[in-house]
Enzyme design. Structure first.
Site, PDB file in Angstrom:
ATOM      1  N   ARG A  31       0.829  -1.211   0.000  1.00 25.98           N
ATOM      2  CA  ARG A  31       0.000   0.000   0.000  1.00 25.98           C
ATOM      3  C   ARG A  31       0.861   1.258   0.000  1.00 25.98           C
ATOM      4  O   ARG A  31       0.511   2.256  -0.627  1.00 25.98           O
ATOM      5  CB  ARG A  31      -0.941  -0.025   1.209  1.00 25.98           C
ATOM      6  CG  ARG A  31      -2.080  -1.063   1.018  1.00 25.98           C
ATOM      7  CD  ARG A  31      -2.634  -1.517   2.339  1.00 25.98           C
ATOM      8  NE  ARG A  31      -3.803  -2.377   2.232  1.00 25.98           N
ATOM      9  CZ  ARG A  31      -3.771  -3.702   2.007  1.00 25.98           C
ATOM     10  NH1 ARG A  31      -2.611  -4.329   1.828  1.00 25.98           N
ATOM     11  NH2 ARG A  31      -4.889  -4.403   1.936  1.00 25.98           N
ATOM     12  N   ARG A 127      -5.556 -19.007  -8.551  1.00 24.33           N
ATOM     13  CA  ARG A 127      -6.378 -18.328  -7.531  1.00 24.33           C
ATOM     14  C   ARG A 127      -7.528 -17.542  -8.162  1.00 24.33           C
ATOM     15  O   ARG A 127      -7.395 -17.023  -9.268  1.00 24.33           O
ATOM     16  CB  ARG A 127      -5.477 -17.435  -6.669  1.00 24.33           C
ATOM     17  CG  ARG A 127      -4.450 -18.278  -5.924  1.00 24.33           C
ATOM     18  CD  ARG A 127      -3.530 -17.452  -5.096  1.00 24.33           C
ATOM     19  NE  ARG A 127      -4.223 -16.799  -3.996  1.00 24.33           N
ATOM     20  CZ  ARG A 127      -3.633 -15.934  -3.171  1.00 24.33           C
ATOM     21  NH1 ARG A 127      -2.361 -15.623  -3.346  1.00 24.33           N
ATOM     22  NH2 ARG A 127      -4.306 -15.386  -2.191  1.00 24.33           N
ATOM     23  N   GLN A 174      -8.202  -7.544   0.231  1.00 26.64           N
ATOM     24  CA  GLN A 174      -7.709  -7.283  -1.129  1.00 26.64           C
ATOM     25  C   GLN A 174      -8.833  -6.752  -2.000  1.00 26.64           C
ATOM     26  O   GLN A 174      -8.647  -5.804  -2.768  1.00 26.64           O
ATOM     27  CB  GLN A 174      -7.123  -8.556  -1.734  1.00 26.64           C
ATOM     28  CG  GLN A 174      -5.841  -8.991  -1.041  1.00 26.64           C
ATOM     29  CD  GLN A 174      -5.280 -10.288  -1.580  1.00 26.64           C
ATOM     30  OE1 GLN A 174      -5.906 -10.953  -2.403  1.00 26.64           O
ATOM     31  NE2 GLN A 174      -4.098 -10.648  -1.125  1.00 26.64           N
ATOM     32  N   ASP A 324      -3.932 -15.309   7.564  1.00 24.07           N
ATOM     33  CA  ASP A 324      -2.673 -15.893   7.079  1.00 24.07           C
ATOM     34  C   ASP A 324      -1.969 -16.751   8.127  1.00 24.07           C
ATOM     35  O   ASP A 324      -0.941 -17.367   7.839  1.00 24.07           O
ATOM     36  CB  ASP A 324      -1.724 -14.775   6.629  1.00 24.07           C
ATOM     37  CG  ASP A 324      -2.256 -14.047   5.394  1.00 24.07           C
ATOM     38  OD1 ASP A 324      -2.997 -14.672   4.612  1.00 24.07           O
ATOM     39  OD2 ASP A 324      -1.927 -12.866   5.224  1.00 24.07           O
ATOM     40  N   LYS A 351      -5.757 -19.668  -0.942  1.00 26.30           N
ATOM     41  CA  LYS A 351      -4.544 -18.879  -0.693  1.00 26.30           C
ATOM     42  C   LYS A 351      -3.441 -19.352  -1.642  1.00 26.30           C
ATOM     43  O   LYS A 351      -3.717 -19.972  -2.651  1.00 26.30           O
ATOM     44  CB  LYS A 351      -4.146 -18.981   0.774  1.00 26.30           C
ATOM     45  CG  LYS A 351      -5.165 -18.359   1.719  1.00 26.30           C
ATOM     46  CD  LYS A 351      -5.227 -16.848   1.513  1.00 26.30           C
ATOM     47  CE  LYS A 351      -6.302 -16.190   2.349  1.00 26.30           C
ATOM     48  NZ  LYS A 351      -6.465 -14.770   2.018  1.00 26.30           N
TER      49      LYS A 351
HETATM   50  C1  S3P Z   1      -4.037  -9.141   2.216  1.00 26.14           C
HETATM   51  C2  S3P Z   1      -5.293  -9.667   2.451  1.00 26.14           C
HETATM   52  C3  S3P Z   1      -5.541 -11.101   2.715  1.00 26.14           C
HETATM   53  C4  S3P Z   1      -4.251 -11.828   3.082  1.00 26.14           C
HETATM   54  C5  S3P Z   1      -3.107 -11.467   2.179  1.00 26.14           C
HETATM   55  C6  S3P Z   1      -2.821  -9.967   2.247  1.00 26.14           C
HETATM   56  C7  S3P Z   1      -3.905  -7.695   1.944  1.00 26.14           C
HETATM   57  O1  S3P Z   1      -6.080 -11.697   1.534  1.00 26.14           O
HETATM   58  O2  S3P Z   1      -4.462 -13.219   3.032  1.00 26.14           O
HETATM   59  O3  S3P Z   1      -1.933 -12.156   2.557  1.00 26.14           O
HETATM   60  O4  S3P Z   1      -2.769  -7.167   1.978  1.00 26.14           O
HETATM   61  O5  S3P Z   1      -4.937  -7.046   1.696  1.00 26.14           O
HETATM   62  P1  S3P Z   1      -7.668 -11.713   1.219  1.00 26.14           P
HETATM   63  O6  S3P Z   1      -8.070 -10.344   0.883  1.00 26.14           O
HETATM   64  O7  S3P Z   1      -7.793 -12.660   0.063  1.00 26.14           O
HETATM   65  O8  S3P Z   1      -8.301 -12.250   2.472  1.00 26.14           O
END
Ligand code: S3P
Length: 447
Positions: A31, A127, A174, A324, A351
């Site tokens: 970010r 994915r 995400q 995670d 994942k």
């Molecule tokens: C993340 C969100 C999570 C996490 C990933 C990092 C992020 O994924 O598992 O390692 O930085 O927004 P999801 O949005 O698929 O839950």
């Protein structure tokens, strides 16, 4: 990543003792780079995670016009293109193993006048991307994608994009962040409704960059609004250590008798600390010291002492706050007294690998008694006894998944004959210095 797999056996060399730092937070690092690229002018980032996932984001932002380099102190310096200023990339954007890069950057591209092709490694290409395509299509972007909605795919951005109101069908930071990033160059106000709270780094950091971000609690869900055609001010940032990386030495210290470690400068944002809370419910001796604020994120030093853990039923509500960390929690559960039950974890099958299947398979090889369910694992712990399977030193398949690799490295410290990981290269996704850190803490012999 080098061409051939690099296997390695992890065996305990003694208690885990001393002080250590883990690398910068992966989510915050992505970010920081992306928002700096959306500001006009120079931003400086201290403590950026330097790992393969982050380099994928750096390379893509570079290909879309941002200048990114390092100063003489090792800080990263980004000269952004401004909101709406992305340039047409000349080649496909290679996301490697990084779901966060892929999904966040698709959001960014969706409201810019560019067409971008996204490709990834074998793990990322399996994915699901439909969860991103759906809301971004509603905002006006279009996608060239094969049935199944996986990478490779092409995003055709739309200018002006259309603001939407969107309730997240899966708890995913995400997806939330992709919509918020698309909203930056979208006229009007875009709203995301979040029934289950996920990591909020995008909200915090966007506010720090001067964007108009509203957060309200309405009927038990969070409503995040972003006002578009934003102007972001360049910004200097410091990135805390990643709690998802700290999770591995924390559990190693809990499990190996005689251990005591302090992991310094770790982010303790409440949307990320589910694992530490669950471990405390399991009787873990974990304390936060020197709690402080670093650039809008709470940070602490985490002290951990070896503890006899007790199995528990893990509430599925906490899952998004430790999404995670389940692979390493399963290793902790394997050494606990009694049964640990987890449910509501269907997302773990999407994942970097199918983490329920891989953890169940690997732990079973280590002699752990468990049951795999569609949405979780039930694990019967050894009550502190070293793990011992049918084979002297089990060989674990990591399937390009960094967290599977690191979880079984920790399991090796509490296995009668160690554990062999088929490939340590995936650790470079998020934590390239993991084996040397374990060696510095005395947990394994130095190579
Ligand atoms: C993340 C969100 C999570 C996490 C990933 C990092 C992020 O994924 O598992 O390692 O930085 O927004 P999801 O949005 O698929 O839950």
């Amino acid at each position: 990543m080098s061409e051939a797999p690099i296997p390695r056996t992890f065996t305990s060399a003694g208690p885990v003792r001393g002080h250590a730092r883990v690398p910068g937070d992966k989510s915050i690092s992505h970010r920081a780079l992306i928002l700096s690229a959306m500001a006009v002018g120079e931003s400086r980032i201290e403590g950026l995670l330097e790992s393969e996932d982050i380099i994928a984001t750096v390379a893509a932002l570079w290909a879309m016009g941002s200048e990114i380099g390092q100063d003489s102190n090792g800080n990263w310096v980004v000269n952004g293109v401004g909101v709406g200023g992305l340039l047409q990339p000349e080649t496909a954007l290679d996301m490697g193993n990084s779901g966060t890069s892929a999904r966040l950057l698709m959001g960014l591209a969706a409201s810019n006048a560019i067409t971008a092709t996204f490709i990834g490694d074998a793990s990322l290409s399996r994915r699901p991307m439909g969860r991103i395509i759906e809301p971004l299509s509603r905002m006006g972007a279009s996608f060239s994608v094969t049935p199944g909605e996986r990478l490779p795919l092409m995003v055709h951005g739309r200018v002006p994009a259309v603001p939407i109101e969107y309730r997240l069908p899966v708890a995913s930071a995400q997806v939330k962040s992709a919509i918020m990033l698309a909203a930056l160059n979208t006229p009007g106000v875009t709203r995301v409704m979040e029934p289950e709270r996920t990591r909020d780094h995008s909200e915090r950091m966007l506010a720090g960059f001067g964007a108009e971000v509203g957060i309200e609690e309405v009927d038990g869900e969070r409503v995040i609004s972003v006002t578009g055609e934003a102007e972001l001010n360049p910004h200097n940032m410091s990135i805390p250590g990643d709690p998802s990386s700290a999770a591995f030495p924390v559990v190693a210290a809990l499990l190996v008798p005689g251990s005591e470690v302090v992991i310094q400068h770790v982010g303790i944002n409440p949307t990320r600390t589910g694992l530490f809370e669950v471990l405390k419910q399991m009787d873990a001796d974990i304390t936060y010291e020197n709690e402080r604020d670093v650039g809008g994120e709470p940070v602490a030093d985490i002290r951990v002492r070896h503890s006899a853990l007790t199995g528990i039923e893990v509430s599925p509500e906490i899952a998004p706050r430790m999404i995670d960390e389940f692979p390493i929690l399963f290793v902790a559960a394997a050494l606990a007294k009694g049964e640990t039950v987890t449910t509501g974890l269907q997302e773990l099958r999407h994942k970097e690998s199918d983490r329920l299947a891989l953890m169940a398979e690997g732990l079973a090889q280590l002699g752990v008694r468990l049951k795999e369910h569609p949405d979780g694992l039930t694990i019967i712990g050894s009550d502190g006894e070293k793990l011992k399977g049918e084979y002297a030193t089990p060989q674990i398949a990591t399937a390009l998944d960094h967290r599977i690799a690191m979880s079984f490295a920790v399991a090796g410290l509490v296995s009668a004959h160690g554990v062999t990981i088929d490939d340590v290269r995936p650790m470079a996704t998020s934590f390239p210095s993991f084996p040397p850190m374990l060696a510095d803490l005395g947990a394994i012999a130095a190579e």
